[in-house]
Design an enzyme around this catalytic site. Structure first.
Site, PDB file in Angstrom:
ATOM      1  N   SER A 136       0.829  -1.359  -0.201  1.00 42.10           N
ATOM      2  CA  SER A 136      -0.052  -0.002   0.095  1.00 42.10           C
ATOM      3  C   SER A 136       0.806   1.309  -0.030  1.00 42.10           C
ATOM      4  O   SER A 136       1.728   1.632  -0.828  1.00 42.10           O
ATOM      5  CB  SER A 136      -0.880  -0.025   1.080  1.00 42.10           C
ATOM      6  OG  SER A 136      -2.118   0.868   0.937  1.00 42.10           O
TER       7      SER A 136
ATOM      8  N   ASP B   7     -10.274  -5.475  -3.142  1.00 42.95           N
ATOM      9  CA  ASP B   7      -9.602  -4.756  -2.329  1.00 42.95           C
ATOM     10  C   ASP B   7     -10.455  -3.488  -2.177  1.00 42.95           C
ATOM     11  O   ASP B   7     -10.814  -2.755  -3.372  1.00 42.95           O
ATOM     12  CB  ASP B   7      -8.207  -4.299  -2.920  1.00 42.95           C
ATOM     13  CG  ASP B   7      -7.413  -3.363  -2.055  1.00 42.95           C
ATOM     14  OD1 ASP B   7      -7.860  -2.599  -1.588  1.00 42.95           O
ATOM     15  OD2 ASP B   7      -6.171  -3.567  -2.207  1.00 42.95           O
TER      16      ASP B   7
ATOM     17  N   HIS C 103      -7.417  -6.083   0.851  1.00 39.68           N
ATOM     18  CA  HIS C 103      -5.930  -5.391   1.212  1.00 39.68           C
ATOM     19  C   HIS C 103      -5.405  -5.596   2.332  1.00 39.68           C
ATOM     20  O   HIS C 103      -4.438  -5.048   3.088  1.00 39.68           O
ATOM     21  CB  HIS C 103      -6.721  -3.772   1.514  1.00 39.68           C
ATOM     22  CG  HIS C 103      -5.634  -2.670   1.264  1.00 39.68           C
ATOM     23  ND1 HIS C 103      -4.979  -2.513   0.089  1.00 39.68           N
ATOM     24  CD2 HIS C 103      -5.089  -1.783   2.088  1.00 39.68           C
ATOM     25  CE1 HIS C 103      -4.076  -1.314   0.130  1.00 39.68           C
ATOM     26  NE2 HIS C 103      -4.216  -1.097   1.613  1.00 39.68           N
TER      27      HIS C 103
END
EC number: 3.1.2.12
Length: 278
Positions: free
Chosen positions: A145, A223, A256
């Protein structure tokens, strides 16, 4: 340096250290996994950069990377995601301030005093690891991320430093998404030309062919941040235009979280090993 923790793990050692950072003007913590010694050859290093709200322990405790790192003979180094402490500027939001350093060098008050994570990762931390541990100078970088953004910009801005780069669900085009716009406005000011220096897509378009390194990106299609914050297809198009050796894998059903990272971290370690262990 002060050792905070040490645990035996897959015949190696998982350690946590604190040191005073001259770059960030505060004490910093990092975790390191030292695989069991194989021969007299110092092992290479994979740096892992974590995402928003994380510290050096998230990957250590959730990714399950130590077993394969021990098998391959790769050192894992996990820095924190920002400077920390009572005197370090902060924000009430989870996506700015402590835990959200974005791996750049801030130029604006009150952030510029401490938020120089780019310099810390490029210079101070590798020099410390080299001086304190028996490691080779071969290294690769990966992250998740915000940390995927960090890994990509570190590789793109430092040709020849890393053998390979990988990322899980990276923020690839921070200049154009809410997380990046908020962070860059605060850390770098309103001049959007200054933002481009920290944007993987802009850096890839500006890159030279001879500087390209093998790149692996995994992205879950379930996600929650995929459409509005991550947009890996934008980087994939830059890679296509620049003939950059990048593989983007869309993983069906994955989100995620660290469950996603744990599912594919072995692939990433074996990917990096091809180049680290040459």
């Amino acid at each position: 340096m002060e050792m905070l923790e040490e645990h035996r793990c897959f015949e190696g050692w998982q350690q946590r250290w604190r040191h005073d950072s001259s770059t960030l003007n505060c004490p910093m913590t990092f975790s390191i996994f030292l695989p069991p010694p194989r021969d007299h050859t110092p092992p290479p290093v994979l740096y892992w950069l974590s995402g928003l709200t994380c510290n050096d322990e998230n990957f250590t405790t959730k990714a399950g990377a130590q077993r394969v790192a021990a098998e391959l003979g790769i050192v894992l180094v996990m820095p924190d995601t920002s400077p920390r402490g009572e005197k370090v500027a902060n924000d009430d939001g989870y996506d700015l301030g402590q835990g959200a350093g974005f791996y750049l060098n801030a130029t604006q008050p009150p952030w510029a005093t401490h938020y120089r994570m780019y310099d810390y990762l490029r210079d101070e931390l590798p020099a410390l690891v080299q001086s304190q541990f028996n490691v080779s100078d071969r290294c690769a970088i990966s992250g998740h991320s915000m940390g995927g953004h960090g890994a990509l910009i570190m590789a793109l801005k430092n040709p020849g430093k890393y053998t390979s780069v990988s990322a899980f669900a990276p923020i690839v085009n921070p200049c154009s998404v809410p997380w990046g716009i908020k962070a860059f406005s605060s850390y770098l000011g309103e001049d959007k030309n200054a933002w481009l220096e920290w944007d993987s897509c802009a850096l890839m378009y500006a890159s030279n062919a001879q500087d390209a390194i093998p790149t692996l990106i995994d992205q879950g299609d379930n996600d929650q941040f995929l459409a509005d914050q991550l947009q890996p297809a934008v980087l994939a198009e830059a890679a296509r235009q620049k003939a950059w050796p990048m593989t983007l894998r869309i993983q069906p059903g994955y989100d995620h979280s660290y469950y996603f990272i744990a599912s594919f971290i072995e692939d990433h370690l074996r990917f990096h090993a091809q180049y680290l262990l040459k």
